[in-house]
Design an enzyme around this catalytic site. Structure first.
Site, PDB file in Angstrom:
ATOM      1  N   TYR A  84       7.476   2.889   1.149  1.00  0.00           N
ATOM      2  CA  TYR A  84       6.160   3.477   1.360  1.00  0.00           C
ATOM      3  C   TYR A  84       5.448   2.722   2.476  1.00  0.00           C
ATOM      4  O   TYR A  84       5.778   1.582   2.789  1.00  0.00           O
ATOM      5  CB  TYR A  84       5.314   3.506   0.078  1.00  0.00           C
ATOM      6  CG  TYR A  84       4.787   2.171  -0.379  1.00  0.00           C
ATOM      7  CD1 TYR A  84       3.527   1.731   0.013  1.00  0.00           C
ATOM      8  CD2 TYR A  84       5.548   1.348  -1.207  1.00  0.00           C
ATOM      9  CE1 TYR A  84       3.036   0.505  -0.410  1.00  0.00           C
ATOM     10  CE2 TYR A  84       5.066   0.126  -1.633  1.00  0.00           C
ATOM     11  CZ  TYR A  84       3.820  -0.292  -1.236  1.00  0.00           C
ATOM     12  OH  TYR A  84       3.332  -1.506  -1.644  1.00  0.00           O
ATOM     13  N   CYS A  85       4.493   3.410   3.082  1.00  0.00           N
ATOM     14  CA  CYS A  85       3.615   2.815   4.085  1.00  0.00           C
ATOM     15  C   CYS A  85       2.219   3.351   3.795  1.00  0.00           C
ATOM     16  O   CYS A  85       1.947   3.749   2.659  1.00  0.00           O
ATOM     17  CB  CYS A  85       4.092   3.154   5.496  1.00  0.00           C
ATOM     18  SG  CYS A  85       4.059   4.920   5.875  1.00  0.00           S
ATOM     19  N   GLN A  86       1.357   3.383   4.756  1.00  0.00           N
ATOM     20  CA  GLN A  86      -0.002   3.850   4.498  1.00  0.00           C
ATOM     21  C   GLN A  86      -0.054   5.361   4.303  1.00  0.00           C
ATOM     22  O   GLN A  86      -0.723   5.842   3.412  1.00  0.00           O
ATOM     23  CB  GLN A  86      -0.932   3.418   5.642  1.00  0.00           C
ATOM     24  CG  GLN A  86      -2.396   3.536   5.320  1.00  0.00           C
ATOM     25  CD  GLN A  86      -2.846   2.606   4.199  1.00  0.00           C
ATOM     26  OE1 GLN A  86      -2.246   1.570   3.938  1.00  0.00           O
ATOM     27  NE2 GLN A  86      -3.900   2.986   3.507  1.00  0.00           N
ATOM     28  N   PHE A 113       0.619   5.020   0.628  1.00  0.00           N
ATOM     29  CA  PHE A 113      -0.224   4.178  -0.218  1.00  0.00           C
ATOM     30  C   PHE A 113      -1.646   4.718  -0.346  1.00  0.00           C
ATOM     31  O   PHE A 113      -2.288   4.548  -1.382  1.00  0.00           O
ATOM     32  CB  PHE A 113      -0.241   2.745   0.322  1.00  0.00           C
ATOM     33  CG  PHE A 113      -0.945   1.767  -0.565  1.00  0.00           C
ATOM     34  CD1 PHE A 113      -0.377   1.361  -1.760  1.00  0.00           C
ATOM     35  CD2 PHE A 113      -2.174   1.252  -0.208  1.00  0.00           C
ATOM     36  CE1 PHE A 113      -1.023   0.455  -2.584  1.00  0.00           C
ATOM     37  CE2 PHE A 113      -2.831   0.340  -1.024  1.00  0.00           C
ATOM     38  CZ  PHE A 113      -2.255  -0.056  -2.215  1.00  0.00           C
TER      39      PHE A 113
END
Length: 123
Positions: A84-86, A113
């Site tokens: 996951y990332c932003q 996120f």
């Protein structure tokens, strides 16, 4: 003008083709699907350290996209990888790198996120 239109069409075909190919090796999971499986996988946050420290999913390791090549030995190819990332863009890029490294079971969090409502940890 004709060259401009051909260029735009070529770029669009490239991006559509990339997305279709990506769907063959990268699963996009809802938060519920992500929660159901991430404890049995390598949970990796590909955001930068300052983003990770501001808040991350409980149990995640921070391996930023910018360091992924240098730290590839930390990722097991025989286990599922949950990324996951932003927002989902960097995790999709990380998935392409992991695919080239030989990882087979790669998933990422839909919406990243910023959409996460589960447990988090802050440093």
């Amino acid at each position: 003008m004709e060259l401009f239109i051909i260029t735009i069409v070529a770029i669009a075909v490239y991006f559509i083709g990339t997305r279709l190919y990506q769907k063959r090796y990268l699963k996009t999971l809802t938060q519920e699907e992500f929660i159901a499986g991430y404890r049995k996988a390598q949970l990796i946050d590909v955001r930068e350290p300052n983003e990770y420290e501001a808040g991350h999913i409980l149990g995640a390791r921070n391996i930023p996209l910018t360091q992924l090549h240098a730290r590839k030995a930390e990722i097991r190819k025989d286990m599922p990888v949950y990324l996951y990332c932003q927002s989902g863009y960097r995790s999709a890029r990380a998935a392409a790198i992991l695919k080239r490294m030989g990882c087979k079971d790669i998933s990422h969090l839909k919406g990243g996120f910023k959409q996460w409502t589960g447990k988090i940890k802050k440093k």
